[in-house]
Enzyme design. Structure first.
Site, PDB file in Angstrom:
ATOM      1  N   TYR A  31      34.154  30.323  52.183  1.00 58.73           N
ATOM      2  CA  TYR A  31      33.932  31.292  51.768  1.00 58.73           C
ATOM      3  C   TYR A  31      32.451  32.067  51.881  1.00 58.73           C
ATOM      4  O   TYR A  31      32.720  32.937  52.298  1.00 58.73           O
ATOM      5  CB  TYR A  31      34.157  31.017  50.411  1.00 58.73           C
ATOM      6  CG  TYR A  31      33.892  31.324  49.260  1.00 58.73           C
ATOM      7  CD1 TYR A  31      35.274  32.712  48.974  1.00 58.73           C
ATOM      8  CD2 TYR A  31      32.431  32.141  48.898  1.00 58.73           C
ATOM      9  CE1 TYR A  31      34.805  33.963  47.664  1.00 58.73           C
ATOM     10  CE2 TYR A  31      32.543  32.892  47.393  1.00 58.73           C
ATOM     11  CZ  TYR A  31      33.698  33.801  47.435  1.00 58.73           C
ATOM     12  OH  TYR A  31      33.840  34.845  46.381  1.00 58.73           O
ATOM     13  N   SER A  61      29.146  38.745  47.078  1.00 53.13           N
ATOM     14  CA  SER A  61      29.037  37.625  46.729  1.00 53.13           C
ATOM     15  C   SER A  61      27.787  37.382  46.613  1.00 53.13           C
ATOM     16  O   SER A  61      26.552  37.180  47.106  1.00 53.13           O
ATOM     17  CB  SER A  61      29.867  36.577  46.482  1.00 53.13           C
ATOM     18  OG  SER A  61      29.479  35.099  46.219  1.00 53.13           O
TER      19      SER A  61
HETATM   20  P1  NDP Z   1      41.643  36.943  41.735  1.00 51.66           P
HETATM   21  O1  NDP Z   1      41.827  35.333  42.351  1.00 51.66           O
HETATM   22  O2  NDP Z   1      41.504  37.488  39.923  1.00 51.66           O
HETATM   23  O3  NDP Z   1      41.858  38.480  42.542  1.00 51.66           O
HETATM   24  C1  NDP Z   1      42.092  38.347  43.800  1.00 51.66           C
HETATM   25  C2  NDP Z   1      42.286  39.832  44.326  1.00 51.66           C
HETATM   26  O4  NDP Z   1      42.794  39.826  45.939  1.00 51.66           O
HETATM   27  C3  NDP Z   1      44.146  39.381  43.445  1.00 51.66           C
HETATM   28  O5  NDP Z   1      44.269  40.730  43.145  1.00 51.66           O
HETATM   29  C4  NDP Z   1      45.039  38.952  44.643  1.00 51.66           C
HETATM   30  O6  NDP Z   1      45.834  40.143  44.727  1.00 51.66           O
HETATM   31  C5  NDP Z   1      44.197  40.367  46.277  1.00 51.66           C
HETATM   32  N1  NDP Z   1      44.500  39.496  47.047  1.00 51.66           N
HETATM   33  C6  NDP Z   1      44.553  37.864  47.870  1.00 51.66           C
HETATM   34  N2  NDP Z   1      45.142  38.508  48.642  1.00 51.66           N
HETATM   35  C7  NDP Z   1      45.448  39.575  49.357  1.00 51.66           C
HETATM   36  C8  NDP Z   1      46.132  39.996  50.456  1.00 51.66           C
HETATM   37  N3  NDP Z   1      46.182  39.190  51.643  1.00 51.66           N
HETATM   38  N4  NDP Z   1      46.439  40.949  50.148  1.00 51.66           N
HETATM   39  C9  NDP Z   1      46.093  42.014  49.097  1.00 51.66           C
HETATM   40  N5  NDP Z   1      45.583  40.955  48.599  1.00 51.66           N
HETATM   41  C10 NDP Z   1      45.184  40.114  48.402  1.00 51.66           C
HETATM   42  O7  NDP Z   1      39.833  37.011  41.994  1.00 51.66           O
HETATM   43  P2  NDP Z   1      38.706  37.384  41.922  1.00 51.66           P
HETATM   44  O8  NDP Z   1      39.153  38.890  41.234  1.00 51.66           O
HETATM   45  O9  NDP Z   1      37.738  36.883  41.204  1.00 51.66           O
HETATM   46  O10 NDP Z   1      38.819  38.322  42.964  1.00 51.66           O
HETATM   47  C11 NDP Z   1      37.727  39.301  43.648  1.00 51.66           C
HETATM   48  C12 NDP Z   1      36.711  39.560  44.362  1.00 51.66           C
HETATM   49  O11 NDP Z   1      35.905  39.354  43.856  1.00 51.66           O
HETATM   50  C13 NDP Z   1      36.554  38.441  45.968  1.00 51.66           C
HETATM   51  O12 NDP Z   1      36.739  38.852  47.255  1.00 51.66           O
HETATM   52  C14 NDP Z   1      36.039  37.600  45.734  1.00 51.66           C
HETATM   53  O13 NDP Z   1      35.440  36.648  47.212  1.00 51.66           O
HETATM   54  C15 NDP Z   1      34.739  38.462  44.761  1.00 51.66           C
HETATM   55  N6  NDP Z   1      34.039  37.724  43.739  1.00 51.66           N
HETATM   56  C16 NDP Z   1      34.356  36.955  42.499  1.00 51.66           C
HETATM   57  C17 NDP Z   1      33.939  36.224  42.115  1.00 51.66           C
HETATM   58  C18 NDP Z   1      34.100  34.993  40.763  1.00 51.66           C
HETATM   59  O14 NDP Z   1      33.355  34.602  40.418  1.00 51.66           O
HETATM   60  N7  NDP Z   1      35.680  35.296  40.396  1.00 51.66           N
HETATM   61  C19 NDP Z   1      32.608  35.668  42.719  1.00 51.66           C
HETATM   62  C20 NDP Z   1      32.121  36.927  43.482  1.00 51.66           C
HETATM   63  C21 NDP Z   1      32.395  37.356  44.173  1.00 51.66           C
HETATM   64  P3  NDP Z   1      47.328  39.896  44.482  1.00 51.66           P
HETATM   65  O15 NDP Z   1      47.552  37.783  45.213  1.00 51.66           O
HETATM   66  O16 NDP Z   1      48.755  39.881  44.112  1.00 51.66           O
HETATM   67  O17 NDP Z   1      48.193  39.908  46.440  1.00 51.66           O
END
Ligand code: NDP
Length: 253
Positions: free
Chosen positions: A161, A148
């Protein structure tokens, strides 16, 4: 063999994408499959993974869904075992699953601190631990870590975070250098705000009001970040794309 003429530049590659049930992971899985990779998608919500699987299949791509909680080391090992049995050895890991809560340190939301560390650090480690040995033995592989811009600067309201994303950056830098000579590449993708479900988890209203600005400017779309991942994994073998900082134009670092 990569089929560059038809755009299938990742044909015959096998990729695992964690957190593929929404947001960035979903977009990355669709984009990699669109370039010909066979994609194993991992997350806890199977219904959401299966919806992505249908989207990929309708475009002629190949993917599988594997219910996985990345905080559970045995489940991540099983994800890799099942992927290798079904699709073949893993060429690309997109270590993407993550969570985020806006919260002020003074409000001491310790459960949210812990959940953030569990997914963003322990889950992140578990995913690397499950693929690295195989990649080293095969002398090739690409680990793409979803960091990030908060891995480059501590953001107000996101102290824990940011700390987890500094961890991602520190580990990636050290691992990249440790792995010189093994054929393995390590990339950090550093997005700014992207329209995903990530912002929905916050319960600390004081922190949200003060620091969550994602609805106040035009931010990135998941596909913008997926394009960056495709770029990183499509380079010739001697090229290491170490990091890609990708920001909304109106919200630079
Ligand atoms: P979302 O909340 O849309 O997606 C998060 C994903 O992580 C989901 O698919 C969720 O799946 C999965 N997840 C969460 N906990 C678990 C777990 N214990 N086991 C398996 N899967 C898990 O967020 P984003 O797509 O935005 O986030 C994805 C990545 O991008 C993260 O690492 C975030 O830090 C990073 N990021 C996001 C930014 C943003 O502005 N959106 C900016 C910079 C980085 P499920 O709940 O089905 O398990």
């Amino acid at each position: 063999m990569a089929d560059t003429a038809s755009g299938q530049i990742l044909r015959d590659k096998v990729a695992i994408v964690t957190g593929a049930s929404s947001g960035l992971g979903r977009a990355v899985a669709v984009a990699l499959a669109g370039k010909g990779a066979k994609v194993a998608m991992a997350a806890r919500r199977m219904d959401r993974l299966q919806e992505v699987e249908s989207v990929i299949a309708n475009s002629g791509g190949v993917s599988i869904s594997v219910k996985t909680d990345v905080t559970q080391r045995a489940e991540v090992k099983e994800l890799v075992r099942h992927t290798e049995k079904t699709l073949g050895p893993v060429d690309i890991l997109v270590n993407n699953a993550g969570t985020m809560y806006y919260t002020l340190m003074k409000n001491v939301h310790e459960d949210e601190w812990e959940k953030t560390v569990d997914v963003n650090i322990k889950g992140f480690n578990n995913s690397i631990g499950a693929v690295l040995d195989g990649m080293v033995k095969r002398g090739k592989g690409h680990i793409v870590n979803m960091s990030s811009d908060a891995g480059r600067r501590g953001y107000l309201g996101l102290a824990v975070y940011s700390g987890t994303k500094f961890y991602v950056e520190g580990l990636s830098q050290a691992m990249r250098n440790e792995l010189i000579g093994t054929g393995i590449r390590v990339t950090c993708i550093q997005p700014g705000d992207v329209t995903t479900e990530l912002f929905q988890h916050t319960t600390d209203t004081e922190a949200k009001e003060k620091y969550d600005v994602h609805e106040k400017t035009k931010i990135l779309e998941p596909e913008d970040v997926a394009n960056a991942v495709v770029y990183a994994v499509s380079q010739p073998g001697h090229v290491g794309v170490n990091e890609i900082l990708i920001e909304p134009r109106e919200a630079p670092l």
